[in-house]
Design a protein around this motif. Structure first.
Motif, PDB file in Angstrom:
ATOM      1  N   SER A   1     -64.599  11.458  27.912  1.00 23.80           N
ATOM      2  CA  SER A   1     -65.398  10.102  28.078  1.00 23.80           C
ATOM      3  C   SER A   1     -66.673  10.302  28.515  1.00 23.80           C
ATOM      4  O   SER A   1     -67.783   9.579  28.011  1.00 23.80           O
ATOM      5  CB  SER A   1     -64.611   9.249  28.964  1.00 23.80           C
ATOM      6  OG  SER A   1     -63.241   9.004  28.200  1.00 23.80           O
TER       7      SER A   1
ATOM      8  N   ALA B   1     -74.089   1.710  33.574  1.00 21.04           N
ATOM      9  CA  ALA B   1     -73.974   0.761  32.365  1.00 21.04           C
ATOM     10  C   ALA B   1     -73.450  -0.666  32.740  1.00 21.04           C
ATOM     11  O   ALA B   1     -74.341  -1.562  32.366  1.00 21.04           O
ATOM     12  CB  ALA B   1     -72.712   1.146  31.427  1.00 21.04           C
TER      13      ALA B   1
ATOM     14  N   GLU C   1     -76.187   7.705  25.302  1.00 21.85           N
ATOM     15  CA  GLU C   1     -77.509   7.548  26.004  1.00 21.85           C
ATOM     16  C   GLU C   1     -78.568   8.413  25.298  1.00 21.85           C
ATOM     17  O   GLU C   1     -79.894   7.990  25.217  1.00 21.85           O
ATOM     18  CB  GLU C   1     -77.520   7.894  27.506  1.00 21.85           C
ATOM     19  CG  GLU C   1     -76.613   7.211  28.243  1.00 21.85           C
ATOM     20  CD  GLU C   1     -77.110   5.608  28.398  1.00 21.85           C
ATOM     21  OE1 GLU C   1     -78.090   5.351  28.474  1.00 21.85           O
ATOM     22  OE2 GLU C   1     -76.304   4.677  28.083  1.00 21.85           O
TER      23      GLU C   1
ATOM     24  N   HIS D   1     -65.790   3.978  24.240  1.00 23.54           N
ATOM     25  CA  HIS D   1     -67.029   3.734  24.110  1.00 23.54           C
ATOM     26  C   HIS D   1     -67.427   2.863  25.171  1.00 23.54           C
ATOM     27  O   HIS D   1     -66.952   1.869  25.594  1.00 23.54           O
ATOM     28  CB  HIS D   1     -67.198   3.081  22.882  1.00 23.54           C
ATOM     29  CG  HIS D   1     -66.821   4.181  21.576  1.00 23.54           C
ATOM     30  ND1 HIS D   1     -65.793   4.144  21.091  1.00 23.54           N
ATOM     31  CD2 HIS D   1     -67.695   4.995  21.081  1.00 23.54           C
ATOM     32  CE1 HIS D   1     -65.821   5.192  19.913  1.00 23.54           C
ATOM     33  NE2 HIS D   1     -67.113   5.591  20.188  1.00 23.54           N
ATOM     34  N   MET D   2     -68.500   3.039  25.770  1.00 22.41           N
ATOM     35  CA  MET D   2     -69.140   2.404  26.912  1.00 22.41           C
ATOM     36  C   MET D   2     -69.456   1.010  26.587  1.00 22.41           C
ATOM     37  O   MET D   2     -68.989  -0.069  27.213  1.00 22.41           O
ATOM     38  CB  MET D   2     -70.332   2.850  27.454  1.00 22.41           C
ATOM     39  CG  MET D   2     -70.692   2.244  28.860  1.00 22.41           C
ATOM     40  SD  MET D   2     -69.621   2.848  30.091  1.00 22.41           S
ATOM     41  CE  MET D   2     -69.754   4.274  30.792  1.00 22.41           C
TER      42      MET D   2
ATOM     43  N   ARG E   1     -69.064  11.723  25.663  1.00 28.80           N
ATOM     44  CA  ARG E   1     -69.157  10.663  24.658  1.00 28.80           C
ATOM     45  C   ARG E   1     -70.323   9.612  25.489  1.00 28.80           C
ATOM     46  O   ARG E   1     -71.126   9.117  24.444  1.00 28.80           O
ATOM     47  CB  ARG E   1     -67.807  10.126  24.434  1.00 28.80           C
ATOM     48  CG  ARG E   1     -68.058   8.968  23.429  1.00 28.80           C
ATOM     49  CD  ARG E   1     -66.312   8.445  23.158  1.00 28.80           C
ATOM     50  NE  ARG E   1     -65.655   9.533  22.519  1.00 28.80           N
ATOM     51  CZ  ARG E   1     -65.650   9.848  21.372  1.00 28.80           C
ATOM     52  NH1 ARG E   1     -66.519   9.245  20.458  1.00 28.80           N
ATOM     53  NH2 ARG E   1     -64.980  10.913  20.863  1.00 28.80           N
ATOM     54  N   ASN E   2     -70.175   9.279  26.467  1.00 23.72           N
ATOM     55  CA  ASN E   2     -71.100   8.257  27.199  1.00 23.72           C
ATOM     56  C   ASN E   2     -72.528   8.635  27.039  1.00 23.72           C
ATOM     57  O   ASN E   2     -73.599   8.173  26.959  1.00 23.72           O
ATOM     58  CB  ASN E   2     -70.714   7.614  28.476  1.00 23.72           C
ATOM     59  CG  ASN E   2     -69.293   6.987  28.473  1.00 23.72           C
ATOM     60  OD1 ASN E   2     -69.173   6.097  27.254  1.00 23.72           O
ATOM     61  ND2 ASN E   2     -68.587   6.957  29.266  1.00 23.72           N
TER      62      ASN E   2
ATOM     63  N   GLN F   1     -71.367   7.023  35.459  1.00 26.73           N
ATOM     64  CA  GLN F   1     -71.768   6.426  34.104  1.00 26.73           C
ATOM     65  C   GLN F   1     -71.424   4.927  34.044  1.00 26.73           C
ATOM     66  O   GLN F   1     -72.342   4.230  33.387  1.00 26.73           O
ATOM     67  CB  GLN F   1     -71.096   7.238  33.042  1.00 26.73           C
ATOM     68  CG  GLN F   1     -71.765   8.547  32.829  1.00 26.73           C
ATOM     69  CD  GLN F   1     -70.935   9.233  31.715  1.00 26.73           C
ATOM     70  OE1 GLN F   1     -69.672   8.990  31.466  1.00 26.73           O
ATOM     71  NE2 GLN F   1     -71.615  10.347  31.049  1.00 26.73           N
ATOM     72  N   ILE F   2     -70.243   4.789  34.571  1.00 25.88           N
ATOM     73  CA  ILE F   2     -69.665   3.358  34.188  1.00 25.88           C
ATOM     74  C   ILE F   2     -70.618   2.072  35.258  1.00 25.88           C
ATOM     75  O   ILE F   2     -71.085   1.167  34.572  1.00 25.88           O
ATOM     76  CB  ILE F   2     -68.123   3.001  34.674  1.00 25.88           C
ATOM     77  CG1 ILE F   2     -67.532   3.811  33.699  1.00 25.88           C
ATOM     78  CG2 ILE F   2     -67.985   1.775  34.878  1.00 25.88           C
ATOM     79  CD1 ILE F   2     -65.969   4.170  34.071  1.00 25.88           C
TER      80      ILE F   2
END
Lengths: 444, 219
Positions: free
Chosen positions: A250, B19, A258, B104-105, A253-254, B15-16
């Motif tokens: 994950s 976002a 970006e 997927h974010m 992928r994130n 990361q989360i």
């Protein structure tokens, strides 16, 4: 492989026959010996009587006949005989002799001697001896008796003995069979309870078995429990592995997203990551199928599991415009692991929802010891020639529809671990795909 | 809106967080179960992103503890466990949504927005009142169809009021939902943000209830 019962019965029969034969022949020999000795003693007594009468008769045949008191000698068919002869050619004999003369040896026989010969149409046994009377005369005295009666009596006795031994042998075999049945009862109970345990998911009660079988029962419980623990451990490891691999995936992928926003070409990396994710999913699905709870065997409610799946799928926005119906009304208990059952029904139902036009139905029909579960939809269905292909992991008929291509193959693998199979066909009710399988009903 | 991200992997959690902040949310992070329980019981989060595999106490038991304590925060479970039993157990434990990793974010943020709308009873992601419109998906505001430039804090205040239509929101409550746990909260700045919003979007949009707080009326 011969059963224990058959071995015991056969062994008992063989042993009974051997004992019977040995016993019979030994007894026959013993009896013959005893009977013959008795016969010979009788002959000797008669011989002695004849010698005594001869000594008192002074050579007169009339006197001799009077002195021999046994009336049997006077009857022609009495089968007892006497004969006395001397060197002067005098030959005296009983009336029963008729015109038969026993042979007289040339030489004197001063010790009593038994003989057996055939006279009067049958076997005759006698005793003879040369004696010298007070008046110095030498006589050859013989007494004999037919063996016909002896042999007839011996035959009857043997017949009775054989019958008695046969009855004893038969009773012995019956007794062995009965004893075996009683002794085998704990094993028969163990077999039945193992079968029942498979249906009801209960442990075997060790204290209901004799001490020879109890350790086996305890070991069996332990083995089944251990297998369950191994399956649970396998599943936990699979879950830990999933967590360890999918979280970094994950993150990667994130980050790629970006980079893509910043204008970097990530297509190759994205594809590679997609292949990694697919392999992870396939391997984890394989681990899950290999660790199916096929030996756990606690009965679970089919209806409740289907309701759980339906409740979950109806919350997914992608399917909110489709109709999903569970037609299962009775609460059937089936013998299958709960997670495995939900995996099977979930995969089949979601597959149906993806491909249907608007309607999916789940139904169950009881038939004897099994229940037939059917998931069918009103979609385009699958061509018959593609049935085998869709059950292969990773094979997808339409790349446009999202999915990993693993659902049907995992379902098929899980069912095989329960010795069942997934059947695909066209639904006559809805026109789309019909996926069906059977499961054993608990308690039957 | 104020969001709690309960995830033991700190890189993924960051990361989360990044976002969600980019969408105007205030975000707190927690990395182990017992701390997550405490935060859920004591802080007024609008939504929680909850990992199942947390150390010290797993996410499912955290969720069950919240629900037993009548904590009704919308929860999205984000986990590597993708079996049917896990998904259903998660929903049965009280989760409102379930996403599996890898993810997927954009999908995650979209589902968070959907949860927030559902909680507020907003069936339409586009809020319209008179000449004013606000897209809850993008944070874009328009007056007479002309885009209006708003700062991140202004969007956060406006978004919270729109997601709680017809209810009077105090300054304290607003500050609790637009600032994260570690931020310096000053409820006086709320009045400044309200004044700016009225200037940019029109004075009638946000009503003041003297002594109680602010409200956007139901359309």
């Amino acid at each position: 492989m011969w059963s224990l019962r058959s071995r015991v019965i056969l062994g008992s029969v063989i042993w009974a026959v051997v004992i019977m034969l040995v016993g019979i022949f030994a007894l026959f020999a013993l009896m013959d010996n005893f009977a013959l000795k008795h016969f010979d003693r009788t002959l000797m007594n008669r011989h002695l009587q004849l010698v005594s009468a001869l000594g008192n008769s002074n050579g007169s045949s009339d006197q001799l006949i009077r002195l021999i008191s046994d009336p049997a000698y006077r009857h022609p068919n009495s089968r007892v005989y006497w004969q006395a002869s001397n060197a002067k050619g005098v030959l005296l004999g009983s009336a029963s002799m008729f015109d038969v003369k026993f042979p007289v040896p040339d030489d004197a026989v001063f010790e009593p001697e038994f003989w057996t010969a055939t006279h009067f149409g049958g076997p005759v046994r006698g005793i003879h001896q040369s004696i010298i009377l007070k008046d110095k005369s030498e006589w050859f005295v013989q007494v004999a008796e037919s063996l016909n009666t002896f042999e007839t009596d011996r035959f009857q006795l043997r017949k009775s003995m054989v019958a008695a031994f046969a009855v004893m042998g038969f009773l012995g075999v019956i007794g062995a069979v009965l004893q075996t049945s009683v002794s085998m009862r704990p094993i028969a109970r163990l077999t039945a309870e193992i079968s029942q345990r498979k249906k009801e998911g209960q442990r075997l009660e060790v204290n209901r078995y004799p001490q020879e079988v109890a350790p086996l029962v305890a070991d069996l419980n332990e083995l089944l429990e251990r297998n369950h623990q191994i399956v649970e451990m396998g599943r936990r490891k699979a879950a830990d592995l999933a967590h360890a691999l999918k979280t970094p995936s994950s993150i990667i992928r994130n980050d790629l997203i970006e980079f893509e926003k910043a204008g970097v070409d990530i297509s190759g990396t994205k594809d590679a990551l997609g292949r990694i994710d697919e392999q992870i999913n396939r391997s984890l699905a394989r681990i899950r199928a290999d660790n199916s709870d096929a030996l756990s065997l606690e009965p679970i409610s089919l209806g409740k599991s289907v309701d759980r799946i339906v409740r979950y799928l109806t919350t997914i926005p992608d399917y909110e415009h489709k109709q999903l119906f569970s037609m299962i009304t009775s609460d059937v208990q089936v013998v299958v692991g709960k997670q495995d059952l939900e995996e099977i029904i979930g995969n089949l139902t979601e597959n149906a929802l993806k491909w249907c036009n608007s309607r999916v139905e789940i139904s169950a029909t009881q038939s004897g010891k099994n229940v037939l579960v059917i998931v069918q939809d009103d979609g385009p269905g699958i061509p018959k020639e593609d049935y085998e292909r869709v059950l292969t992991a990773g094979e997808r008929l339409d790349m446009a529809v999202p999915g990993s291509g693993l659902g049907l193959s995992i379902t098929s693998d899980l069912l095989q671990s329960y010795a069942q199979s997934l059947e695909l066909s066209r639904s006559s009710d809805l026109g789309g795909l019909k996926a069906s399988f059977t499961l054993p009903i608990a308690g039957r | 809106m104020r969001i709690l991200v309960a995830e033991d992997d700190q890189v993924l959690a960051s990361q989360i967080k990044a976002a969600l902040i980019s969408e105007g949310h205030a975000v707190d992070l927690a990395h182990e179960g017992e701390g997550v329980v405490f935060l859920g019981l004591t802080e007024p989060y609008d939504v929680v992103i909850l990992d199942v595999g947390l150390p010290r106490q797993d996410g499912i038991s955290v969720l069950k503890e919240w629900r037993r304590a009548s904590v009704e925060i919308p929860v999205l479970i984000l986990t590597a466990r993708d079996s049917w039993s896990d998904k259903i157990d998660g929903l049965d434990a009280g989760a409102d949504d379930y996403m599996t990793k890898p993810f997927h974010m954009p999908e995650l943020t979209a589902r968070i927005r959907a949860l927030l709308r559902r909680k507020s009873g907003l069936s339409n992601p586009l809020f319209v009142k008179g000449e004013f419109s606000f897209d809850t998906r993008t944070g874009n505001a328009r007056v007479d169809d002309i885009p209006v430039e708003l700062t991140a804090q202004e969007i956060a205040v406006l978004s919270y009021l729109i997601h709680n239509p017809g209810r009077v929101i105090s300054r304290t409550e607003l500050s609790e939902h637009i600032y994260s746990y570690d931020d310096d909260r000053d409820s006086n700045t709320i009045a400044v943000f309200i004044a700016r919003l009225r200037k940019k979007l029109g004075a009638e949009l946000i009503r003041t209830e003297r002594g109680r707080g602010y409200m956007i009326e139901v359309v």
